[in-house]
Write an enzyme that holds these catalytic residues in place. Structure first.
Site, PDB file in Angstrom:
ATOM      1  CB  SER A  24      -4.308   6.156   1.263  1.00 24.30           C
ATOM      2  OG  SER A  24      -4.826   5.972  -0.024  1.00 24.30           O
ATOM      3  CE  LYS A  29      -6.542   2.488   0.669  1.00 24.24           C
ATOM      4  NZ  LYS A  29      -6.373   3.828   0.094  1.00 24.24           N
ATOM      5  CB  SER A  67      -2.314   2.367  -0.397  1.00 27.69           C
ATOM      6  OG  SER A  67      -2.987   3.434   0.214  1.00 27.69           O
TER       7      SER A  67
END
Length: 303
Positions: A59, A62, A116
């Site tokens: 993640s 992101k 997340s």
């Protein structure tokens, strides 16, 4: 003269002289398999541990997703419809958001970064001009623009192990993300409530990095990540020795291990204290390092 206080400076000199392909810089003890620490101002590496090894980043992806969304200058107050994930990546993307309900682009970006939220990333990408394929292409174009030569993106949430980068490349990405006021603000917020419509309901989200809630840390940007292939990951910007510093920690055991490494790095930069690592975390680091080396040998043999 206090030799221990000179340790970070000496390590930086050695790093510049030998490049950043080092197993461990100086004597700082880290449980993370890959790490990089740099001054935010100029990106100069102060610590590098296998910082040029290309690995899954989960993640941490992101942050690039957020930059692509913001670069497109789409209306942050536009209501977007939540739909099931378009890409089937063999990974579970559990969400509390109700299918077919709507949330504002700004809120989806907030919870994608702070908490997340994986489906939020998919929704943001699908509402990009050209849809998901164009969005992923824009992610890779942005990486090229930033000089991230060892980075490839396959999906906007980081659920695919094919999203790969290096600790050194991620320093570049974090430095770029820091230039966005909104990214700094939302990644360091502690909680955020999202109000949805059609139907109307609200959900509360929290930050996945406990250090943003700590009075002992001055965190200016933060992102965590996890996949079984990537281990526990953490990138952040924090003031250390009065200077904004980029920390990149990839592939460590357990949710607390990257946090512990962040503390060890801060103490080492401030005082030269190398710290110590728990046996279980050290064993994990050794096993993963051995696996990466074996994969590299296998890859070279089969090419």
């Amino acid at each position: 003269m206090n030799i221990r206080r000179l340790a970070p400076w000496l390590a930086a000199v050695l790093l510049c002289a030998s490049g950043h392909s080092l197993g461990q810089t100086g004597d700082v003890q880290l449980a993370s398999v890959h790490a990089a620490v740099a001054r935010l101002a100029d990106g100069e590496l102060q610590v590098a541990k296998h910082a040029d090894r290309q690995v899954p980043i989960a993640s941490i992806t992101k942050l690039m997703t957020a930059m692509v969304v913001l670069d497109a200058q789409q209306d942050l107050n536009e209501w977007l419809t939540v739909q099931p994930r378009q890409q089937q990546l063999g990974k579970t993307a559990w969400t509390r958001m109700r299918n077919a309900s709507q949330a504002k682009r700004r809120d989806l970006l907030h919870i994608a970064l702070m908490s997340s939220e994986n489906i939020a990333c998919d929704v943001l990408a699908r509402h990009f001009p050209g849809g998901l394929p164009a969005f992923v292409k824009a992610m890779n174009s942005k990486a090229t623009e930033l000089g991230m030569r060892d980075t490839v993106f396959f999906d906007p949430a980081g659920l695919s192990p094919s999203n790969v980068s290096t600790a050194a490349d991620l320093v570049k990405m974090v430095r770029a993300a820091y230039q966005y006021d909104l990214i700094r603000d939302v990644t360091t917020s502690t909680y955020h409530q999202v109000t949805f419509r059609k139907p109307r309901y609200s959900l509360q989200y929290g930050n996945t990095n406990p250090l943003v809630r700590s009075s002992r840390w001055d965190v200016a940007l933060s992102k965590t990540g996890y996949l079984s292939e990537a281990g526990r990951c953490l990138v952040m910007v924090s003031k250390i020795n009065g200077e904004q510093t980029v920390l990149v920690l990839l592939d460590s055991l357990g949710t607390r291990t990257p946090v512990g490494d962040a503390g060890r790095l801060r103490r080492w930069l401030e005082s030269g204290d190398p710290g110590s690592v728990a046996v279980a975390a050290r064993n994990y680091e050794r096993e993963r390092s051995a696996a990466y080396r074996a994969d590299a040998v296998s890859h070279n043999v089969t090419r």
